[in-house]
Scaffold this active site. Structure first.
Site, PDB file in Angstrom:
ATOM      1  N   HIS A  92       0.861  -1.169   0.000  1.00  0.00           N
ATOM      2  CA  HIS A  92       0.000   0.000   0.000  1.00  0.00           C
ATOM      3  C   HIS A  92       0.906   1.231   0.000  1.00  0.00           C
ATOM      4  O   HIS A  92       2.044   1.174   0.479  1.00  0.00           O
ATOM      5  CB  HIS A  92      -0.869   0.067   1.261  1.00  0.00           C
ATOM      6  CG  HIS A  92      -1.748  -1.113   1.490  1.00  0.00           C
ATOM      7  ND1 HIS A  92      -1.313  -2.269   2.096  1.00  0.00           N
ATOM      8  CD2 HIS A  92      -3.067  -1.305   1.213  1.00  0.00           C
ATOM      9  CE1 HIS A  92      -2.316  -3.127   2.181  1.00  0.00           C
ATOM     10  NE2 HIS A  92      -3.393  -2.571   1.657  1.00  0.00           N
ATOM     11  N   ASP A 119       2.418   2.003   3.294  1.00  0.00           N
ATOM     12  CA  ASP A 119       3.407   1.045   3.802  1.00  0.00           C
ATOM     13  C   ASP A 119       4.826   1.541   3.559  1.00  0.00           C
ATOM     14  O   ASP A 119       5.709   1.362   4.395  1.00  0.00           O
ATOM     15  CB  ASP A 119       3.271  -0.317   3.118  1.00  0.00           C
ATOM     16  CG  ASP A 119       1.954  -0.995   3.380  1.00  0.00           C
ATOM     17  OD1 ASP A 119       1.391  -0.786   4.470  1.00  0.00           O
ATOM     18  OD2 ASP A 119       1.485  -1.739   2.507  1.00  0.00           O
TER      19      ASP A 119
END
Length: 439
Positions: free
Chosen positions: A101, A104
């Site tokens: 993501h 992240d």
């Protein structure tokens, strides 16, 4: 560059008799199964969130994970250290792909401009690591569920300003995924659902979700992103009811809004469990409808009603999963992404390797068993015989659409006693078990 896993060397295939936990027992990347190597069939990926950012927290306890990259660092410095640890892990494990993501890989700033700047810095940093190692991006996505702004959803939020922010975030995530050569882009509606119908306009929310996805399709064309778009079904959690409940529900949604040509499915095993289905069921429904695109490889606990995201070690399940994938003609450009986390009590760094090895071995074994089942046509021949009545006579006419209800009545009035044949479920389960034990 620091070495984050000095106790672990390159993981090698040592065969099923090896007692070394840091070795592959069944996954031999260069072994040819049919016309592809195991590496080509399985296309393993490591997820960034559970593996690099997960700390082992749960609703009742604090973080437990011992991670060599967790230090008292500024957010961007920590992001770079995590990236270095990620690529060391992937290299030593021998996995070709990773998934992430946007949040992240780079921390959120004080505003969207700062957040995007952080992303740009990290994309350049990760790009250099990719070039150095040859590791590739399987898919990227946007985290549209963690931040408090998404409390009512993202594309389905009751707040138009949230819709706008989510759109801006997906725009940037698509650009980042394209920049890193991502082969897919995933939409998971983490909070695209509702808690109660007492305050929800389902019609507007679904219409807005369709508008949002169409905007993403349009922008992908505009920037020349040719990766595959994937939707990941999940029935509940964190919301009471999510709009992407299962494959069948998503198929209906896509058809209603004329989005079918643009999307395939990213099937997660644990999500299938939550929907009251088997992993094989969701893969099968996706396959027969031509939308099986990729897999989040994990497993759930059938005794627990939440998304436990355990590493997949059930060989019966991986066999039937690979059976569907092989019948699909493979999984590329998707792959098998380990959207799985080590248990909270498995907190040492080496446990990350052991867990992934266990999952990779389970799918490697499942691949070989599934290939042999298909090669011998054990299940295929039985199914063909079971439906043989539709290949001749009346059945053939039914399939070809050449009968009316009046024709069926005339036939039924003349027919004698109907005789069905046994479905032989137990026999087929016994045969599958036999192949698992013998291959």
């Amino acid at each position: 560059m620091s070495e984050f896993f000095p106790e672990v060397t390159k993981i090698k295939y040592e065969g099923k008799d090896s007692k070394n936990p840091l070795s592959f027992k069944y996954y031999n990347p260069d072994e040819v199964v049919g016309n592809k190597t195991m590496k080509e069939h399985l296309r393993f990926a490591v997820c960034y969130w559970h593996t690099l950012t997960g700390g082992g927290t749960d609703p009742f306890g604090a973080a437990t994970m011992i991670r060599p990259w967790k230090a008292d660092l500024a957010p961007m410095d920590l992001a770079k250290v995590r990236a270095e640890a990620c690529f060391e892990f992937l290299t030593k494990l021998g996995v070709q792909y990773f998934c992430f993501h946007d949040r992240d890989i780079a921390p959120e700033g004080d505003n969207l401009f700062e957040t995007n700047k952080n992303l740009d810095i990290m994309v350049d940093f990760i790009k250099s690591l990719m070039k150095k190692t040859g590791i590739e991006l399987l898919w990227g996505t946007a985290n549209l569920f963690n931040h408090p702004r998404f409390v009512h959803g993202a594309a389905t939020s009751c707040n138009a300003e949230v819709f706008a922010y989510a759109g801006a975030q997906v725009k940037k995530a698509l650009e980042v995924t394209k920049e890193l050569g991502g082969q897919n882009y995933v939409f998971w509606g983490g909070r695209e659902g509702y808690e109660t119908l007492l305050n929800t306009d389902i019609g507007l929310e679904l219409d807005n979700l369709a508008r949002f996805l169409q905007l993403a399709v349009d922008y992908a064309k505009e920037i020349g992103f040719r990766g595959q778009f994937l939707i990941e079904p999940k029935p509940m959690e964190p919301t009471k009811h999510q709009y992407d409940f299962d494959v069948a529900t998503v198929l209906g949604f896509l058809a209603k809004y004329n989005l079918t040509p643009y999307f395939k499915m990213n099937i997660e095993a644990n999500h299938a469990t939550l929907a009251g289905h088997t992993f094989q069921h969701e893969l099968h429904v996706a396959r027969v409808n031509g939308v099986l695109g990729s897999v989040d490889a994990n497993q759930g606990d059938e005794l627990l009603g939440w998304d436990t995201d355990q590493f997949p070690t059930n060989i019966y399940s991986t066999t039937l999963a690979m059976y569907e994938i092989l019948k699909n003609g493979g999984i590329a450009p998707g792959g098998l992404n380990f959207d799985a986390k080590v248990r909270r009590a498995s907190f040492e760094p080496s446990d990350l390797f052991i867990a992934h090895i266990a999952g990779m071995d389970a799918f490697a074994k499942g691949l070989k068993v599934a290939y042999k089942l298909l090669e011998d046509r054990v299940l295929e021949n039985f199914i063909e015989e079971r439906y043989s009545s539709f290949r001749e006579g009346l059945g053939k006419q039914i399939v070809e659409g050449k009968v009316t209800l009046q024709d069926l009545e005339e036939y039924a009035l003349k027919q004698g006693p109907i005789r069905n044949k046994s479905g032989r479920q137990e026999l087929l389960e016994m045969i599958v078990n036999q192949y698992i034990l013998e291959v």
